[in-house]
Motif scaffolding. Structure first.
Motif, PDB file in Angstrom:
ATOM      1  N   ASP A   1       0.837  -1.180   0.000  1.00 24.55           N
ATOM      2  CA  ASP A   1       0.000   0.000   0.000  1.00 24.55           C
ATOM      3  C   ASP A   1       0.885   1.247   0.000  1.00 24.55           C
ATOM      4  O   ASP A   1       1.944   1.275   0.609  1.00 24.55           O
ATOM      5  CB  ASP A   1      -0.870   0.052   1.250  1.00 24.55           C
ATOM      6  CG  ASP A   1      -1.881  -1.091   1.297  1.00 24.55           C
ATOM      7  OD1 ASP A   1      -2.246  -1.620   0.231  1.00 24.55           O
ATOM      8  OD2 ASP A   1      -2.298  -1.450   2.404  1.00 24.55           O
ATOM      9  N   ILE A   2       0.401   2.275  -0.663  1.00 20.44           N
ATOM     10  CA  ILE A   2       1.104   3.548  -0.702  1.00 20.44           C
ATOM     11  C   ILE A   2       0.150   4.619  -0.207  1.00 20.44           C
ATOM     12  O   ILE A   2      -0.971   4.734  -0.696  1.00 20.44           O
ATOM     13  CB  ILE A   2       1.568   3.875  -2.129  1.00 20.44           C
ATOM     14  CG1 ILE A   2       2.461   2.753  -2.659  1.00 20.44           C
ATOM     15  CG2 ILE A   2       2.277   5.217  -2.158  1.00 20.44           C
ATOM     16  CD1 ILE A   2       2.716   2.836  -4.125  1.00 20.44           C
ATOM     17  N   CYS A   9      -3.310   5.415  -2.083  1.00 20.59           N
ATOM     18  CA  CYS A   9      -3.182   5.759  -3.497  1.00 20.59           C
ATOM     19  C   CYS A   9      -3.263   4.516  -4.357  1.00 20.59           C
ATOM     20  O   CYS A   9      -2.733   3.466  -4.018  1.00 20.59           O
ATOM     21  CB  CYS A   9      -1.836   6.433  -3.755  1.00 20.59           C
ATOM     22  SG  CYS A   9      -1.652   7.963  -2.870  1.00 20.59           S
ATOM     23  N   LEU A  25       4.780  10.573   3.283  1.00 21.61           N
ATOM     24  CA  LEU A  25       4.741   9.466   2.332  1.00 21.61           C
ATOM     25  C   LEU A  25       4.979   8.180   3.104  1.00 21.61           C
ATOM     26  O   LEU A  25       5.916   8.095   3.889  1.00 21.61           O
ATOM     27  CB  LEU A  25       5.824   9.657   1.273  1.00 21.61           C
ATOM     28  CG  LEU A  25       6.004   8.570   0.249  1.00 21.61           C
ATOM     29  CD1 LEU A  25       4.774   8.480  -0.652  1.00 21.61           C
ATOM     30  CD2 LEU A  25       7.238   8.848  -0.591  1.00 21.61           C
ATOM     31  N   GLU A  26       4.116   7.183   2.902  1.00 20.88           N
ATOM     32  CA  GLU A  26       4.231   5.904   3.604  1.00 20.88           C
ATOM     33  C   GLU A  26       4.095   4.769   2.591  1.00 20.88           C
ATOM     34  O   GLU A  26       3.178   4.770   1.780  1.00 20.88           O
ATOM     35  CB  GLU A  26       3.122   5.803   4.649  1.00 20.88           C
ATOM     36  CG  GLU A  26       3.088   4.512   5.409  1.00 20.88           C
ATOM     37  CD  GLU A  26       1.938   4.486   6.413  1.00 20.88           C
ATOM     38  OE1 GLU A  26       1.474   3.379   6.705  1.00 20.88           O
ATOM     39  OE2 GLU A  26       1.508   5.557   6.884  1.00 20.88           O
ATOM     40  N   VAL A  27       5.031   3.832   2.633  1.00 24.06           N
ATOM     41  CA  VAL A  27       4.975   2.647   1.781  1.00 24.06           C
ATOM     42  C   VAL A  27       4.937   1.433   2.696  1.00 24.06           C
ATOM     43  O   VAL A  27       5.816   1.243   3.531  1.00 24.06           O
ATOM     44  CB  VAL A  27       6.193   2.560   0.834  1.00 24.06           C
ATOM     45  CG1 VAL A  27       6.129   1.294  -0.003  1.00 24.06           C
ATOM     46  CG2 VAL A  27       6.271   3.792  -0.052  1.00 24.06           C
ATOM     47  N   LYS A  28       3.883   0.619   2.550  1.00 28.07           N
ATOM     48  CA  LYS A  28       3.726  -0.585   3.376  1.00 28.07           C
ATOM     49  C   LYS A  28       3.842  -1.802   2.458  1.00 28.07           C
ATOM     50  O   LYS A  28       3.072  -1.950   1.510  1.00 28.07           O
ATOM     51  CB  LYS A  28       2.361  -0.579   4.060  1.00 28.07           C
ATOM     52  CG  LYS A  28       2.096  -1.820   4.885  1.00 28.07           C
ATOM     53  CD  LYS A  28       0.697  -1.744   5.487  1.00 28.07           C
ATOM     54  CE  LYS A  28       0.298  -3.049   6.111  1.00 28.07           C
ATOM     55  NZ  LYS A  28      -1.097  -3.023   6.553  1.00 28.07           N
ATOM     56  N   MET A  44      12.024   6.002  -4.986  1.00 22.39           N
ATOM     57  CA  MET A  44      10.901   6.762  -5.525  1.00 22.39           C
ATOM     58  C   MET A  44      11.446   7.876  -6.401  1.00 22.39           C
ATOM     59  O   MET A  44      12.257   8.689  -5.943  1.00 22.39           O
ATOM     60  CB  MET A  44      10.059   7.325  -4.396  1.00 22.39           C
ATOM     61  CG  MET A  44       9.279   6.230  -3.718  1.00 22.39           C
ATOM     62  SD  MET A  44       8.687   6.705  -2.122  1.00 22.39           S
ATOM     63  CE  MET A  44      10.194   6.658  -1.205  1.00 22.39           C
ATOM     64  N   ILE A 100       7.822   4.080  -8.448  1.00 18.80           N
ATOM     65  CA  ILE A 100       8.465   3.341  -7.366  1.00 18.80           C
ATOM     66  C   ILE A 100       9.126   2.094  -7.947  1.00 18.80           C
ATOM     67  O   ILE A 100       8.474   1.298  -8.610  1.00 18.80           O
ATOM     68  CB  ILE A 100       7.434   2.976  -6.288  1.00 18.80           C
ATOM     69  CG1 ILE A 100       6.814   4.268  -5.741  1.00 18.80           C
ATOM     70  CG2 ILE A 100       8.088   2.163  -5.175  1.00 18.80           C
ATOM     71  CD1 ILE A 100       5.656   4.050  -4.827  1.00 18.80           C
ATOM     72  N   TRP A 115       4.894  -6.752  -5.764  1.00 18.63           N
ATOM     73  CA  TRP A 115       5.626  -5.540  -5.425  1.00 18.63           C
ATOM     74  C   TRP A 115       6.060  -4.788  -6.674  1.00 18.63           C
ATOM     75  O   TRP A 115       6.348  -3.605  -6.622  1.00 18.63           O
ATOM     76  CB  TRP A 115       6.833  -5.856  -4.559  1.00 18.63           C
ATOM     77  CG  TRP A 115       6.471  -6.301  -3.169  1.00 18.63           C
ATOM     78  CD1 TRP A 115       5.219  -6.535  -2.669  1.00 18.63           C
ATOM     79  CD2 TRP A 115       7.374  -6.568  -2.110  1.00 18.63           C
ATOM     80  NE1 TRP A 115       5.301  -6.934  -1.367  1.00 18.63           N
ATOM     81  CE2 TRP A 115       6.605  -6.970  -0.992  1.00 18.63           C
ATOM     82  CE3 TRP A 115       8.747  -6.524  -1.992  1.00 18.63           C
ATOM     83  CZ2 TRP A 115       7.178  -7.309   0.225  1.00 18.63           C
ATOM     84  CZ3 TRP A 115       9.322  -6.863  -0.784  1.00 18.63           C
ATOM     85  CH2 TRP A 115       8.539  -7.246   0.312  1.00 18.63           C
ATOM     86  N   LEU A 118       3.282  -1.928  -8.214  1.00 16.98           N
ATOM     87  CA  LEU A 118       2.841  -0.770  -7.456  1.00 16.98           C
ATOM     88  C   LEU A 118       2.418   0.329  -8.424  1.00 16.98           C
ATOM     89  O   LEU A 118       3.052   0.537  -9.457  1.00 16.98           O
ATOM     90  CB  LEU A 118       3.964  -0.256  -6.552  1.00 16.98           C
ATOM     91  CG  LEU A 118       4.351  -1.173  -5.396  1.00 16.98           C
ATOM     92  CD1 LEU A 118       5.584  -0.628  -4.700  1.00 16.98           C
ATOM     93  CD2 LEU A 118       3.204  -1.303  -4.409  1.00 16.98           C
ATOM     94  N   VAL A 121       2.013   7.042  -8.396  1.00 14.85           N
ATOM     95  CA  VAL A 121       1.223   7.898  -7.526  1.00 14.85           C
ATOM     96  C   VAL A 121       1.085   9.260  -8.196  1.00 14.85           C
ATOM     97  O   VAL A 121       2.084   9.857  -8.602  1.00 14.85           O
ATOM     98  CB  VAL A 121       1.907   8.029  -6.149  1.00 14.85           C
ATOM     99  CG1 VAL A 121       1.151   8.990  -5.261  1.00 14.85           C
ATOM    100  CG2 VAL A 121       2.020   6.660  -5.494  1.00 14.85           C
TER     101      VAL A 121
END
Length: 130
Positions: A1-2, A9, A25-28, A44, A100, A115, A118, A121
């Motif tokens: 998830d972004i 997003c 900004l968070e990347v999970k 990124m 990404i 992965w 992705l 964004v």
């Protein structure tokens, strides 16, 4: 998830932000495989899409990362999450995208295929309201 500025997003969502404000900004990443994966890096890269097949990656005067635009990850264990945080600062208005990419340090360890899917964004930087 972004997540950009706390908003999830995907390819159909445009995140609006204000010029001059740091945007979280968070990347999970979730490893659904049976094996640990890593080490690898997650980079990124911001760009502008001129809608004619041309992408502008020369944005060092328009966008800056608070910290680094690359996250170095030792490993993600099976069925576990790994979350990475950063921030963006937009210096000018416009529509921008984040591409990404993953970079494996060890070719014998495979990253989960999901992965590599992705979304880019889409972020719209606007003038702050006064």
């Amino acid at each position: 998830d972004i997540l950009v500025d706390g908003k999830l997003c995907d390819c159909d969502i445009v995140v609006n932000c204000k010029v001059g404000d740091p945007i979280p900004l968070e990347v999970k990443l979730t490893n659904w495989s049976k094996h640990s994966v890593g080490p690898f890096a997650l980079t990124m890269t911001p760009y502008q899409d001129y809608q004619n097949g041309v992408h502008n990656y020369e944005l060092q005067d328009a966008i800056t990362f608070v910290g680094s635009n690359t996250f170095y990850i030792d490993s993600v264990k099976p069925t576990k999450d790994s979350v990475y945080f950063g921030a963006l600062l937009f210096l000018y208005t416009g529509d921008f995208y984040l591409n990404i990419k993953f970079h494996e340090d060890n070719c014998s360890r495979e990253l989960p295929l999901s992965w590599f899917c992705l979304p880019s964004v889409h972020i719209r930087a606007m003038e702050p309201m006064v």
